[in-house]
Design an enzyme around this catalytic site. Structure first.
Site, mmCIF file in Angstrom:
data_model
loop_
_atom_site.group_PDB
_atom_site.id
_atom_site.type_symbol
_atom_site.label_atom_id
_atom_site.label_comp_id
_atom_site.label_asym_id
_atom_site.label_seq_id
_atom_site.Cartn_x
_atom_site.Cartn_y
_atom_site.Cartn_z
ATOM 1 N N ASP A 233 0.839 -1.205 0.000
ATOM 2 C CA ASP A 233 0.000 0.000 0.000
ATOM 3 C C ASP A 233 0.872 1.252 0.000
ATOM 4 O OD1 ASP A 233 -2.266 1.931 1.074
ATOM 5 O OD2 ASP A 233 -3.278 0.052 0.572
ATOM 6 N N ASP A 234 0.348 2.330 0.489
ATOM 7 C CA ASP A 234 0.978 3.656 0.495
ATOM 8 C C ASP A 234 2.370 3.616 1.154
ATOM 9 O OD1 ASP A 234 1.268 6.350 0.323
ATOM 10 O OD2 ASP A 234 -0.578 6.859 1.372
ATOM 11 N N ARG B 273 -6.015 16.114 2.471
ATOM 12 C CA ARG B 273 -5.278 15.281 3.430
ATOM 13 C C ARG B 273 -3.884 15.842 3.759
ATOM 14 N NH1 ARG B 273 -3.705 8.961 2.206
ATOM 15 N NH2 ARG B 273 -3.562 8.276 4.362
ATOM 16 N N ASP C 204 -12.759 1.811 4.604
ATOM 17 C CA ASP C 204 -11.536 1.773 5.409
ATOM 18 C C ASP C 204 -11.807 1.141 6.761
ATOM 19 O OD1 ASP C 204 -9.720 2.765 3.667
ATOM 20 O OD2 ASP C 204 -9.740 4.820 4.424
ATOM 21 N N LYS D 237 -3.990 -0.837 -6.698
ATOM 22 C CA LYS D 237 -5.076 -0.235 -5.927
ATOM 23 C C LYS D 237 -5.059 1.243 -6.279
ATOM 24 C CE LYS D 237 -6.300 0.676 -1.061
ATOM 25 N NZ LYS D 237 -6.043 0.243 0.323
ATOM 26 N N ASP E 78 -6.365 4.779 -5.712
ATOM 27 C CA ASP E 78 -7.028 5.473 -4.616
ATOM 28 C C ASP E 78 -7.360 6.923 -4.987
ATOM 29 O OD1 ASP E 78 -8.020 5.891 -2.051
ATOM 30 O OD2 ASP E 78 -6.243 5.072 -1.059
#
Ligand code: GLA
Length: 730
Positions: free
Chosen positions: A347-348, A427, A535, A463, A465
């Site tokens: 992921d991130d 964000r 989430d 993924k 996002d």
């Protein structure tokens, strides 16, 4: 000359392809029919939508008094005090349209049979075609419109619904889906009362956090799962939408389309404007019938690889958050592989050279590997994946940048911004949205995927996002007098990019994520294989969210991950079995640090993963029957999947409350063959040698559906759950 040629092609096409200039047009699927009347020079009329009828029944529809007397696409300007689907202002200031049928064309496409009603304005060079498509092999009919400005001057569209249709007024109930971050797709059911009921979204980028562009509407009272007449509809659009029920004592009409709020559209001379599809179905077997129809349609036409089994994946996010590194990723892959896992998704946190992505406040746009964290690069990770026999995927958020990024330093004009005003940030106080109306930016976003795939063709999954909504409504690319197009052109730009990606990388598996379940809609899903449901991975709350999302979206697309025993979002502690049993009703995955699991949990996870593989085709391709709703406050929830042949099924039950001597209702199963016998197998016993008391027992389908299974003895204690396989025996 061009016009003459087009007209000839049209006439020839219509003559060759079927019914021309007939009065009634019956559009049917195996179990539903829609009836229109369209005569040249007259208004196009919507007459009927319901159970399948044959041509011979048309007269009965009129004679019974059931036929609607509603236009199929009412427009504003002449005697239009009722709801209208479209309103425009012509270049000379005239605000009226008056459309009559010019011709009807019926033709067949690979995925369905299309009826196109071409209407034109009596005075202005304005042509509108209303389409209906009956999707082959499904009970879904979709509708949309296309507007052609045949003149030289522009015309401005202020209202532009994709769909408009009347529904029989009675004891009508509406089912719809609402929420917020971490609590998406919660189901709401209410009786429709006179007035206007609106389901809308205005977030600009991701349209399903607050509500979903889908609804069901009953014709005969409170919504039920397996009986009752229910209409279901969904708007296939990834941007702002507006679904409206216009309700009076004697009248009920639905309109659905792009939300026109601050999005009026200037259609230049010679240009065409195509509106998104609205898909609908009609069920005489309650909400369950609506869901099964949409699931089949989605798997056949509106989802990538809808007929391919999904891998069981581990996503690194809740396991390590931004702290990715070669050793840690390798270790996760190894541990996950040992549990039977098939795909690892980093992921991130993996990117950013000048600005390493250590938190959520920098580096978006700089899609190069962070050498500090991953000195062996993506190559090192792909090697690890090969070594541990798992596929490899990674996270991207390609529509975004941060104020702290090389991309933004180079292209400050590429972000959406309002001239003369300070930029809003999302964000981390630094996130900005790229201006996808700009073709140069579209090229860049395409190059994010293209660049990674060219360099590392071994990547199997991404993924995708989006953690921001559209903040500053301004584009440096669009002309000053076209700024009202941003809401629409952004999504057209996104679609362009996704189309290019799909053309070049048809096998790449893509997940749609938008801070969880913000992009669950059929506008975007045709380019994706699945979505990240929320989430919030708390298994208890997931029972409600996954129930909600199951109304319109098939299990194969529902990303459902087992996370740590103390949930990171709600803090709830639940047994591993409960977490697996809930995630196993969707596309199973894990989102935790496997090395933190003790031996007992690992042993359970290995068995649960093997069990999921065993029933995967039933879960991912089977027909869903929802049995006991978590929203009915009975203390339990239950659902099952059955194969079309009715030879196998998977049954799930979850205890949602725990009190001494509480009532635990039995559950009647559904969708089985009453005459077949089924053997029950406990798929996920907490202890391998101790399956539940039903394990190995054989029951006739009729008994399971009429009498059901007692649950009191099976659901003992807090967060008790069962996942049972039913296999036909001779
Ligand atoms: C969003 C997603 C999460 C995770 C983070 C990473 O919130 O929904 O699953 O990918 O971004 O920053």
């Amino acid at each position: 000359m061009e016009k003459v040629k087009m007209f000839l092609v049209f006439v020839l096409g219509t003559l060759l392809s079927g019914q021309v200039f007939a009065k009634d047009y019956l559009i049917s699927t195996p179990n539903t029919s829609l009836l229109l009347t369209a005569e040249p020079g007259q208004k196009s009329m919507f007459r009927y939508y319901g159970s399948r009828i044959e041509t011979a029944d048309i007269q009965s529809i009129y004679a019974s008094g059931c036929a609607f007397g509603s236009q199929s696409y009412p427009v504003f300007g002449i005697s239009t005090s009722n709801e209208r689907a479209m309103a425009v202002i012509h270049a000379d200031g005239n605000a009226s349209l008056d459309l009559v049928v010019e011709a009807v064309n019926q033709y067949t496409e690979a995925d369905g049979d299309v009826t196109a009603i071409r209407m034109k304005d009596n005075i202005y060079p304005f042509v509108l075609t209303q389409f209906y498509k009956a999707y082959k092999g499904t009970d879904v009919i979709s509708t949309w419109v296309e507007v052609e400005n045949k003149g030289k001057k522009s015309v401005t569209l202020y209202r532009f619904a994709s769909a408009y249709f009347p529904v029989n007024r009675g004891d009508n109930w509406l089912t719809h889906f609402h929420g917020a971050w971490g609590a998406e797709h919660m189901m709401v059911e209410e009786k429709l009362t006179n007035g206007q009921k609106i389901i809308a979204d205005r977030s600009g980028l991701a349209n399903s956090h607050s509500s979903n562009p889908s609804f069901m509407l009953t014709l005969d009272g409170k919504p039920q799962e397996e009986y009752g007449h229910v209409l279901g509809g969904t708007l296939a659009w990834s941007g702002n939408y507006l679904l409206k029920a216009d309700v009076k004592n004697t009248w009920l009409a639905i309109s659905a389309g792009i939300n026109e709020d601050m999005a009026h559209y200037v259609l230049d001379g010679g240009k065409t404007f195509v509106l998104p599809e609205f898909a609908m179905t009609y069920s005489t077997t309650g909400k369950g019938g609506v869901s099964r129809a949409f699931h089949r349609w989605a798997r056949m036409y509106k989802l990538q690889h809808g007929n391919v089994e999904r891998d069981i994946l581990l996503n690194s996010w809740e396991g390590v958050y931004f702290k990715v590194n070669q050793t840690g990723m390798d270790e996760m892959m190894q541990n996950f592989s040992a549990l039977g896992g098939e795909l690892f998704v980093m992921d991130d946190g993996w990117f950013g050279d000048k600005y390493p992505r250590d938190k959520g406040n920098s580096s978006l746009g700089d899609w190069v590997v962070c050498k500090k964290k991953l000195p062996e690069g993506i190559e090192g990770l792909l090697d690890s994946a090969k070594k541990h026999n798992v596929k490899f995927g990674l996270w991207i958020e390609p529509e975004m940048t941060n104020t702290q990024s090389e991309l933004f330093e180079k292209h400050p004009d590429w972000v959406l911004q309002v001239e003369g005003r300070p930029r809003s940030t999302g964000r981390g106080g630094t996130q900005l949205v790229l201006d996808l109306t700009n073709p140069e930016v579209q090229d860049f976003v395409f190059s994010v995927v293209d660049g990674l795939m060219t360099k590392y063709p071994g990547i199997a999954y991404m993924k995708w996002d989006d953690n921001c909504s559209l903040m500053d409504y301004g584009s440096t690319y669009l002309p000053k007098n076209r700024q009202s197009h941003i809401y629409i052109e952004y999504h057209r730009g996104l679609k362009n990019v996704l189309e290019r990606i799909r053309a070049k990388y048809p096998d790449l598996v893509l997940q749609a994520c938008a801070a969880g379940g913000g992009r669950v809609n059929y506008g975007i899903l045709p380019y994706f294989d699945e979505f990240w449901t929320s989430d919030d991975t708390d298994a208890l709350q997931r029972v409600y969210m996954q129930w909600g999302v199951s109304n319109f979206y098939p299990s194969i697309a529902v990303g459902a991950h087992v996370s740590a025993d103390k949930n990171h979002q709600t803090g709830r502690v639940t047994p591993l079995k409960f977490r697996f049993d809930v995630a196993m009703s969707g596309r199973l995955g894990m989102e935790m640090q496997p090395k933190d699991m003790n031996e007992r949990d690992k042993e359970f996870a290995r068995r649960a993963i093997a069990a999921y593989k065993h029933v995967r085709p039933v879960v991912q391709f089977g027909d869903l029957y929802r049995l006991v709703s978590p929203y009915d406050n009975q203390g339990i929830a239950s659902l099952m999947y059955v194969t079309p042949e009715k030879d196998r099924a998977v049954f799930y039950v979850y205890k949602l409350e725990n009190f001494i001597n509480m009532t635990v209702p039995g559950v009647r199963l559904a969708g089985l063959d009453p005459n077949k016998h089924y053997r029950i197998k406990d798929l996920t016993p907490a202890k391998a040698q101790k399956p539940c008391s039903l394990d190995g027992k054989v029951f006739r389908g009729a008994v399971l559906m009429e009498e059901g299974l007692g649950m009191a003895g099976l659901l003992k204690g807090e967060y008790a759950s069962q996942v049972l396989e039913l296999q036909e025996v001779d």
